[in-house]
Design a protein around this motif. Structure first.
Motif, PDB file in Angstrom:
ATOM      1  N   VAL A  32       0.836  -1.195   0.000  1.00 22.16           N
ATOM      2  CA  VAL A  32       0.000   0.000   0.000  1.00 22.16           C
ATOM      3  C   VAL A  32       0.875   1.251   0.000  1.00 22.16           C
ATOM      4  O   VAL A  32       1.787   1.390   0.820  1.00 22.16           O
ATOM      5  CB  VAL A  32      -0.922   0.034   1.240  1.00 22.16           C
ATOM      6  N   TYR A  33       0.568   2.137  -0.928  1.00 19.32           N
ATOM      7  CA  TYR A  33       1.170   3.469  -0.974  1.00 19.32           C
ATOM      8  C   TYR A  33       0.067   4.464  -0.670  1.00 19.32           C
ATOM      9  O   TYR A  33      -1.006   4.397  -1.264  1.00 19.32           O
ATOM     10  CB  TYR A  33       1.764   3.756  -2.354  1.00 19.32           C
ATOM     11  N   LEU A  34       0.335   5.369   0.247  1.00 25.23           N
ATOM     12  CA  LEU A  34      -0.617   6.397   0.634  1.00 25.23           C
ATOM     13  C   LEU A  34      -0.092   7.719   0.093  1.00 25.23           C
ATOM     14  O   LEU A  34       1.019   8.134   0.422  1.00 25.23           O
ATOM     15  CB  LEU A  34      -0.749   6.452   2.156  1.00 25.23           C
ATOM     16  N   LEU A  35      -0.881   8.368  -0.750  1.00 31.77           N
ATOM     17  CA  LEU A  35      -0.427   9.560  -1.460  1.00 31.77           C
ATOM     18  C   LEU A  35      -1.374  10.730  -1.245  1.00 31.77           C
ATOM     19  O   LEU A  35      -2.588  10.580  -1.354  1.00 31.77           O
ATOM     20  CB  LEU A  35      -0.343   9.269  -2.965  1.00 31.77           C
ATOM     21  N   ALA A  36      -0.803  11.888  -0.947  1.00 33.84           N
ATOM     22  CA  ALA A  36      -1.538  13.145  -0.964  1.00 33.84           C
ATOM     23  C   ALA A  36      -0.824  14.064  -1.943  1.00 33.84           C
ATOM     24  O   ALA A  36       0.408  14.090  -2.005  1.00 33.84           O
ATOM     25  CB  ALA A  36      -1.576  13.784   0.420  1.00 33.84           C
ATOM     26  N   VAL A  37      -1.611  14.791  -2.709  1.00 33.16           N
ATOM     27  CA  VAL A  37      -1.054  15.714  -3.692  1.00 33.16           C
ATOM     28  C   VAL A  37      -1.514  17.123  -3.346  1.00 33.16           C
ATOM     29  O   VAL A  37      -2.711  17.386  -3.259  1.00 33.16           O
ATOM     30  CB  VAL A  37      -1.497  15.360  -5.128  1.00 33.16           C
ATOM     31  N   VAL A  38      -0.550  18.008  -3.138  1.00 33.12           N
ATOM     32  CA  VAL A  38      -0.838  19.414  -2.917  1.00 33.12           C
ATOM     33  C   VAL A  38      -0.822  20.068  -4.287  1.00 33.12           C
ATOM     34  O   VAL A  38       0.199  20.079  -4.968  1.00 33.12           O
ATOM     35  CB  VAL A  38       0.213  20.078  -1.996  1.00 33.12           C
ATOM     36  N   GLU A  39      -1.977  20.584  -4.668  1.00 36.46           N
ATOM     37  CA  GLU A  39      -2.090  21.203  -5.981  1.00 36.46           C
ATOM     38  C   GLU A  39      -1.511  22.602  -5.927  1.00 36.46           C
ATOM     39  O   GLU A  39      -1.897  23.412  -5.091  1.00 36.46           O
ATOM     40  CB  GLU A  39      -3.552  21.256  -6.421  1.00 36.46           C
ATOM     41  N   LYS A  40      -0.559  22.864  -6.814  1.00 37.43           N
ATOM     42  CA  LYS A  40       0.033  24.206  -6.896  1.00 37.43           C
ATOM     43  C   LYS A  40      -0.878  25.067  -7.745  1.00 37.43           C
ATOM     44  O   LYS A  40      -1.135  24.754  -8.899  1.00 37.43           O
ATOM     45  CB  LYS A  40       1.424  24.145  -7.519  1.00 37.43           C
ATOM     46  N   ALA A  41      -1.362  26.139  -7.149  1.00 36.84           N
ATOM     47  CA  ALA A  41      -2.231  27.055  -7.877  1.00 36.84           C
ATOM     48  C   ALA A  41      -1.380  27.946  -8.774  1.00 36.84           C
ATOM     49  O   ALA A  41      -0.307  28.374  -8.383  1.00 36.84           O
ATOM     50  CB  ALA A  41      -3.029  27.905  -6.904  1.00 36.84           C
ATOM     51  N   SER A  42      -1.869  28.176  -9.965  1.00 32.28           N
ATOM     52  CA  SER A  42      -1.144  29.100 -10.838  1.00 32.28           C
ATOM     53  C   SER A  42      -1.597  30.515 -10.515  1.00 32.28           C
ATOM     54  O   SER A  42      -2.747  30.764 -10.206  1.00 32.28           O
ATOM     55  CB  SER A  42      -1.424  28.764 -12.307  1.00 32.28           C
ATOM     56  N   GLY A  43      -0.654  31.448 -10.545  1.00 33.74           N
ATOM     57  CA  GLY A  43      -1.003  32.820 -10.212  1.00 33.74           C
ATOM     58  C   GLY A  43      -0.049  33.786 -10.863  1.00 33.74           C
ATOM     59  O   GLY A  43       0.899  33.394 -11.521  1.00 33.74           O
TER      60      GLY A  43
ATOM     61  N   LEU B 186       3.298  35.420  -6.016  1.00 35.07           N
ATOM     62  CA  LEU B 186       4.214  34.313  -5.737  1.00 35.07           C
ATOM     63  C   LEU B 186       4.562  34.192  -4.255  1.00 35.07           C
ATOM     64  O   LEU B 186       4.590  33.092  -3.710  1.00 35.07           O
ATOM     65  CB  LEU B 186       5.488  34.443  -6.571  1.00 35.07           C
ATOM     66  N   ALA B 187       4.860  35.306  -3.583  1.00 37.55           N
ATOM     67  CA  ALA B 187       5.209  35.242  -2.159  1.00 37.55           C
ATOM     68  C   ALA B 187       4.032  34.733  -1.341  1.00 37.55           C
ATOM     69  O   ALA B 187       4.203  33.896  -0.453  1.00 37.55           O
ATOM     70  CB  ALA B 187       5.646  36.612  -1.667  1.00 37.55           C
ATOM     71  N   ALA B 188       2.843  35.221  -1.627  1.00 36.44           N
ATOM     72  CA  ALA B 188       1.649  34.750  -0.916  1.00 36.44           C
ATOM     73  C   ALA B 188       1.407  33.282  -1.223  1.00 36.44           C
ATOM     74  O   ALA B 188       1.046  32.506  -0.336  1.00 36.44           O
ATOM     75  CB  ALA B 188       0.433  35.583  -1.313  1.00 36.44           C
ATOM     76  N   ASP B 189       1.610  32.877  -2.477  1.00 34.47           N
ATOM     77  CA  ASP B 189       1.437  31.477  -2.854  1.00 34.47           C
ATOM     78  C   ASP B 189       2.420  30.585  -2.115  1.00 34.47           C
ATOM     79  O   ASP B 189       2.074  29.489  -1.688  1.00 34.47           O
ATOM     80  CB  ASP B 189       1.618  31.291  -4.366  1.00 34.47           C
ATOM     81  N   ALA B 190       3.667  31.054  -1.936  1.00 30.76           N
ATOM     82  CA  ALA B 190       4.680  30.260  -1.238  1.00 30.76           C
ATOM     83  C   ALA B 190       4.269  30.017   0.208  1.00 30.76           C
ATOM     84  O   ALA B 190       4.396  28.909   0.717  1.00 30.76           O
ATOM     85  CB  ALA B 190       6.039  30.944  -1.310  1.00 30.76           C
ATOM     86  N   GLU B 191       3.766  31.064   0.869  1.00 22.74           N
ATOM     87  CA  GLU B 191       3.316  30.906   2.253  1.00 22.74           C
ATOM     88  C   GLU B 191       2.099  29.986   2.327  1.00 22.74           C
ATOM     89  O   GLU B 191       2.006  29.120   3.190  1.00 22.74           O
ATOM     90  CB  GLU B 191       2.997  32.267   2.875  1.00 22.74           C
ATOM     91  N   ALA B 192       1.171  30.161   1.422  1.00 24.52           N
ATOM     92  CA  ALA B 192      -0.010  29.298   1.385  1.00 24.52           C
ATOM     93  C   ALA B 192       0.396  27.856   1.124  1.00 24.52           C
ATOM     94  O   ALA B 192      -0.156  26.924   1.725  1.00 24.52           O
ATOM     95  CB  ALA B 192      -0.988  29.780   0.314  1.00 24.52           C
ATOM     96  N   LEU B 193       1.374  27.665   0.255  1.00 21.57           N
ATOM     97  CA  LEU B 193       1.857  26.321  -0.058  1.00 21.57           C
ATOM     98  C   LEU B 193       2.489  25.676   1.173  1.00 21.57           C
ATOM     99  O   LEU B 193       2.272  24.493   1.446  1.00 21.57           O
ATOM    100  CB  LEU B 193       2.854  26.382  -1.211  1.00 21.57           C
TER     101      LEU B 193
END
Length: 152
Positions: free
Chosen positions: A33-44, A49-56
């Protein structure tokens, strides 16, 4: 039947259904079993970019906690999952990881959408159905504790 199962897990109700159904199949088949979560990178825009980095970073911490919860649940069910956190487009990332680990089954939860939300955003499970080279199970069955934790 199945030797390697990739469980896509996001901590949602649908994700928990997928986790439980995948765990039951892994118990029956003896699959890895492999357990995977994917964090979707929002395009902006460049300004965001700085706000996206903190949100990420916040999203990453959230998903690490979600994965740990999933790992604990699977371990309690007698499984030894390999846990992965990835970043990127969910369909492309899940497809890539499924190929890397040799998954013969990918299990994802099915999020039921109303007409407008379905129309406004793409279907990840639909994209997976088109891109995977293995079977895809859209989990919706409620697996009871009695099925996962048999009495000894």
């Amino acid at each position: 039947m199945y030797t390697t199962i990739l469980l896509c897990y996001d901590g949602s109700r649908e994700g928990r259904l997928a986790l439980r159904e995948g765990a039951k199949l892994a118990q029956i088949t003896g699959a890895a079993v492999y357990l995977l979560a994917v964090v979707e990178k929002a395009s902006g825009s460049m300004m965001a970019l700085a706000a996206d980095a903190e949100a990420l970073r916040r999203q990453q911490a959230d998903f690490e906690a979600i994965l740990e919860e999933g790992r604990q649940r699977l371990t309690a069910m007698g499984l030894a999952p390999v846990v992965r956190l990835e970043f990127g487009d969910p369909v492309a990332t899940i497809t890539r990881i499924a190929g890397e680990v040799g998954a013969d089954l990918v299990i994802a939860g099915h999020h039921r959408d109303g007409f407008w939300s379905h129309w406004l955003r793409r279907s990840i499970t639909g994209g997976l159905g088109d891109s995977l080279d293995c079977s895809l199970l859209l989990a919706q069955k409620v697996v009871e504790d009695s099925e996962l934790f048999p009495k000894k």
